[in-house]
Design a protein around this motif. Sequence first.
Motif, PDB file in Angstrom:
ATOM      1  N   ALA A  76       0.826  -1.210   0.000  1.00  0.00           N
ATOM      2  CA  ALA A  76       0.000   0.000   0.000  1.00  0.00           C
ATOM      3  C   ALA A  76       0.868   1.270   0.000  1.00  0.00           C
ATOM      4  O   ALA A  76       0.343   2.383   0.029  1.00  0.00           O
ATOM      5  CB  ALA A  76      -0.930  -0.015   1.212  1.00  0.00           C
ATOM      6  N   GLY A  77       2.192   1.092  -0.006  1.00  0.00           N
ATOM      7  CA  GLY A  77       3.102   2.241  -0.066  1.00  0.00           C
ATOM      8  C   GLY A  77       3.169   3.023   1.236  1.00  0.00           C
ATOM      9  O   GLY A  77       3.335   4.247   1.225  1.00  0.00           O
ATOM     10  N   THR A  78       3.051   2.317   2.363  1.00  0.00           N
ATOM     11  CA  THR A  78       3.081   2.982   3.667  1.00  0.00           C
ATOM     12  C   THR A  78       4.415   3.696   3.886  1.00  0.00           C
ATOM     13  O   THR A  78       5.478   3.138   3.630  1.00  0.00           O
ATOM     14  CB  THR A  78       2.852   1.945   4.788  1.00  0.00           C
ATOM     15  N   ASP A  79       4.320   4.909   4.361  1.00  0.00           N
ATOM     16  CA  ASP A  79       5.504   5.718   4.612  1.00  0.00           C
ATOM     17  C   ASP A  79       5.919   5.550   6.078  1.00  0.00           C
ATOM     18  O   ASP A  79       5.073   5.608   6.969  1.00  0.00           O
ATOM     19  CB  ASP A  79       5.150   7.190   4.299  1.00  0.00           C
ATOM     20  N   TYR A  80       7.213   5.296   6.319  1.00  0.00           N
ATOM     21  CA  TYR A  80       7.671   5.041   7.687  1.00  0.00           C
ATOM     22  C   TYR A  80       8.631   6.115   8.199  1.00  0.00           C
ATOM     23  O   TYR A  80       9.448   5.848   9.074  1.00  0.00           O
ATOM     24  CB  TYR A  80       8.343   3.671   7.779  1.00  0.00           C
ATOM     25  N   SER A  81       8.541   7.318   7.655  1.00  0.00           N
ATOM     26  CA  SER A  81       9.479   8.356   8.074  1.00  0.00           C
ATOM     27  C   SER A  81       9.299   8.738   9.553  1.00  0.00           C
ATOM     28  O   SER A  81      10.188   9.312  10.159  1.00  0.00           O
ATOM     29  CB  SER A  81       9.311   9.597   7.189  1.00  0.00           C
ATOM     30  N   TRP A  82       8.158   8.370  10.138  1.00  0.00           N
ATOM     31  CA  TRP A  82       7.837   8.692  11.529  1.00  0.00           C
ATOM     32  C   TRP A  82       8.240   7.567  12.487  1.00  0.00           C
ATOM     33  O   TRP A  82       7.981   7.661  13.686  1.00  0.00           O
ATOM     34  CB  TRP A  82       6.323   8.915  11.658  1.00  0.00           C
ATOM     35  N   MET A  83       8.836   6.521  11.954  1.00  0.00           N
ATOM     36  CA  MET A  83       9.080   5.296  12.727  1.00  0.00           C
ATOM     37  C   MET A  83       9.849   5.527  14.037  1.00  0.00           C
ATOM     38  O   MET A  83       9.469   5.014  15.082  1.00  0.00           O
ATOM     39  CB  MET A  83       9.851   4.334  11.827  1.00  0.00           C
ATOM     40  N   GLY A  84      10.936   6.305  13.975  1.00  0.00           N
ATOM     41  CA  GLY A  84      11.744   6.544  15.176  1.00  0.00           C
ATOM     42  C   GLY A  84      10.925   7.231  16.261  1.00  0.00           C
ATOM     43  O   GLY A  84      10.992   6.857  17.436  1.00  0.00           O
ATOM     44  N   LEU A  85      10.144   8.221  15.871  1.00  0.00           N
ATOM     45  CA  LEU A  85       9.313   8.947  16.838  1.00  0.00           C
ATOM     46  C   LEU A  85       8.268   8.022  17.451  1.00  0.00           C
ATOM     47  O   LEU A  85       8.006   8.073  18.656  1.00  0.00           O
ATOM     48  CB  LEU A  85       8.619  10.137  16.152  1.00  0.00           C
ATOM     49  N   ALA A  86       7.687   7.144  16.615  1.00  0.00           N
ATOM     50  CA  ALA A  86       6.653   6.226  17.122  1.00  0.00           C
ATOM     51  C   ALA A  86       7.248   5.227  18.110  1.00  0.00           C
ATOM     52  O   ALA A  86       6.608   4.884  19.113  1.00  0.00           O
ATOM     53  CB  ALA A  86       5.981   5.496  15.958  1.00  0.00           C
ATOM     54  N   VAL A  87       8.476   4.768  17.848  1.00  0.00           N
ATOM     55  CA  VAL A  87       9.121   3.814  18.753  1.00  0.00           C
ATOM     56  C   VAL A  87       9.435   4.488  20.102  1.00  0.00           C
ATOM     57  O   VAL A  87       9.152   3.936  21.168  1.00  0.00           O
ATOM     58  CB  VAL A  87      10.399   3.214  18.116  1.00  0.00           C
ATOM     59  N   ALA A  88       9.976   5.708  20.040  1.00  0.00           N
ATOM     60  CA  ALA A  88      10.262   6.443  21.280  1.00  0.00           C
ATOM     61  C   ALA A  88       8.968   6.699  22.049  1.00  0.00           C
ATOM     62  O   ALA A  88       8.903   6.527  23.276  1.00  0.00           O
ATOM     63  CB  ALA A  88      10.950   7.769  20.959  1.00  0.00           C
ATOM     64  N   PHE A  89       7.916   7.056  21.332  1.00  0.00           N
ATOM     65  CA  PHE A  89       6.622   7.323  21.950  1.00  0.00           C
ATOM     66  C   PHE A  89       6.060   6.041  22.611  1.00  0.00           C
ATOM     67  O   PHE A  89       5.538   6.087  23.730  1.00  0.00           O
ATOM     68  CB  PHE A  89       5.648   7.858  20.894  1.00  0.00           C
ATOM     69  N   GLY A  90       6.219   4.905  21.927  1.00  0.00           N
ATOM     70  CA  GLY A  90       5.765   3.631  22.498  1.00  0.00           C
ATOM     71  C   GLY A  90       6.474   3.344  23.819  1.00  0.00           C
ATOM     72  O   GLY A  90       5.851   2.897  24.785  1.00  0.00           O
ATOM     73  N   CYS A  91       7.786   3.610  23.876  1.00  0.00           N
ATOM     74  CA  CYS A  91       8.538   3.412  25.122  1.00  0.00           C
ATOM     75  C   CYS A  91       7.978   4.324  26.217  1.00  0.00           C
ATOM     76  O   CYS A  91       7.789   3.894  27.362  1.00  0.00           O
ATOM     77  CB  CYS A  91      10.026   3.703  24.923  1.00  0.00           C
ATOM     78  N   LEU A  92       7.697   5.578  25.868  1.00  0.00           N
ATOM     79  CA  LEU A  92       7.153   6.529  26.855  1.00  0.00           C
ATOM     80  C   LEU A  92       5.800   6.046  27.378  1.00  0.00           C
ATOM     81  O   LEU A  92       5.509   6.161  28.576  1.00  0.00           O
ATOM     82  CB  LEU A  92       7.001   7.928  26.239  1.00  0.00           C
ATOM     83  N   LEU A  93       4.989   5.480  26.488  1.00  0.00           N
ATOM     84  CA  LEU A  93       3.681   4.953  26.913  1.00  0.00           C
ATOM     85  C   LEU A  93       3.869   3.805  27.904  1.00  0.00           C
ATOM     86  O   LEU A  93       3.093   3.640  28.835  1.00  0.00           O
ATOM     87  CB  LEU A  93       2.875   4.481  25.702  1.00  0.00           C
ATOM     88  N   HIS A  94       4.919   3.021  27.673  1.00  0.00           N
ATOM     89  CA  HIS A  94       5.226   1.936  28.609  1.00  0.00           C
ATOM     90  C   HIS A  94       5.517   2.491  30.006  1.00  0.00           C
ATOM     91  O   HIS A  94       5.011   1.991  30.999  1.00  0.00           O
ATOM     92  CB  HIS A  94       6.414   1.118  28.103  1.00  0.00           C
ATOM     93  N   PHE A  95       6.333   3.545  30.049  1.00  0.00           N
ATOM     94  CA  PHE A  95       6.684   4.141  31.356  1.00  0.00           C
ATOM     95  C   PHE A  95       5.418   4.667  32.037  1.00  0.00           C
ATOM     96  O   PHE A  95       5.237   4.505  33.240  1.00  0.00           O
ATOM     97  CB  PHE A  95       7.687   5.290  31.202  1.00  0.00           C
ATOM     98  N   ALA A  96       4.548   5.312  31.254  1.00  0.00           N
ATOM     99  CA  ALA A  96       3.307   5.862  31.813  1.00  0.00           C
ATOM    100  C   ALA A  96       2.477   4.718  32.413  1.00  0.00           C
ATOM    101  O   ALA A  96       1.938   4.848  33.512  1.00  0.00           O
ATOM    102  CB  ALA A  96       2.515   6.587  30.723  1.00  0.00           C
ATOM    103  N   GLY A  97       2.431   3.593  31.683  1.00  0.00           N
ATOM    104  CA  GLY A  97       1.674   2.437  32.162  1.00  0.00           C
ATOM    105  C   GLY A  97       2.245   1.893  33.460  1.00  0.00           C
ATOM    106  O   GLY A  97       1.512   1.582  34.401  1.00  0.00           O
ATOM    107  N   ASP A  98       3.575   1.777  33.516  1.00  0.00           N
ATOM    108  CA  ASP A  98       4.210   1.262  34.738  1.00  0.00           C
ATOM    109  C   ASP A  98       4.057   2.243  35.897  1.00  0.00           C
ATOM    110  O   ASP A  98       3.918   1.841  37.051  1.00  0.00           O
ATOM    111  CB  ASP A  98       5.697   0.970  34.496  1.00  0.00           C
ATOM    112  N   MET A  99       4.075   3.534  35.602  1.00  0.00           N
ATOM    113  CA  MET A  99       3.907   4.529  36.670  1.00  0.00           C
ATOM    114  C   MET A  99       2.478   4.510  37.210  1.00  0.00           C
ATOM    115  O   MET A  99       2.249   4.871  38.365  1.00  0.00           O
ATOM    116  CB  MET A  99       4.281   5.924  36.166  1.00  0.00           C
TER     117      MET A  99
END
Length: 237
Positions: free
Chosen positions: A155-178
């Motif tokens: 489908a030609g998905t663009d992944y230029s945001w990938m690094g930001l999404a991965v960092a954001f996912g980690c932050l969501l993990h911390f929020a969940g653990d907190m």
Amino acid sequence: MMGHSHALSGVVGWMAVVPLLQGTEILGVRFDLGSGEIIAGGLVCAGAALIPDLDHKSATITNTYGFVTRTIGALFNWMFGGHRNGTHSLLFALLMGVLTQALALWSELAVQVFVFLLAGIAFNGLGFGMDKNKVAAEVINALFAAGITLALYTAGTDYSWMGLAVAFGCLLHFAGDMATEMGVPLLWPFWKYRFGQNIGFTTNGKIERNVVTPVLTVAIIIYAFYLFPWPELLPEA
Ligand SMILES: [Zn+2]
């Protein structure tokens, strides 16, 4: 928090920021997200929201790809000072984001492989591959993750945001653990104070099972109605 709650929070967190991101530019990444990017981002974020627990040998993610993830897990545990230490810091989220972005700049194939891995981890976290017949479930999980990755690629998905999404996912993990009683050393290694220690709900307790998981699930359904252009996606009658 349990693996499935983290994975769900990754999907919900991504869907929640999509309307805020659309049309903006952050760190040189322009956000113009179509349905493919929204789905891909949800899976990437869900998978990334499990990465910090790679330092724990019984975590969902550590056991997703058998020997491979267990070896990386043991390495992470050693590098980052045991469970819930370095892998639960802002420094770690930054490191994962930068490494992912570097990977994305280096090779398009590497990105596809990483999307496949994160999708498999996400599906595992969300409950696929948890069957009694472990091997069959793992094979089905891998095929499903590969199918989605390929469909998104086609489908030609663009992944230029990938690094930001991965960092954001980690932050969501911390929020969940907190949000649980276990604190998170956000400023490791500079300050080992555990933010959110002894406040919040018990991991896998009544609140997580009866409130957090259902609320996150309902949120995904609501966001799915809100974010996708359904009339365009459905075939015309
Ligand atoms: Zn954790």
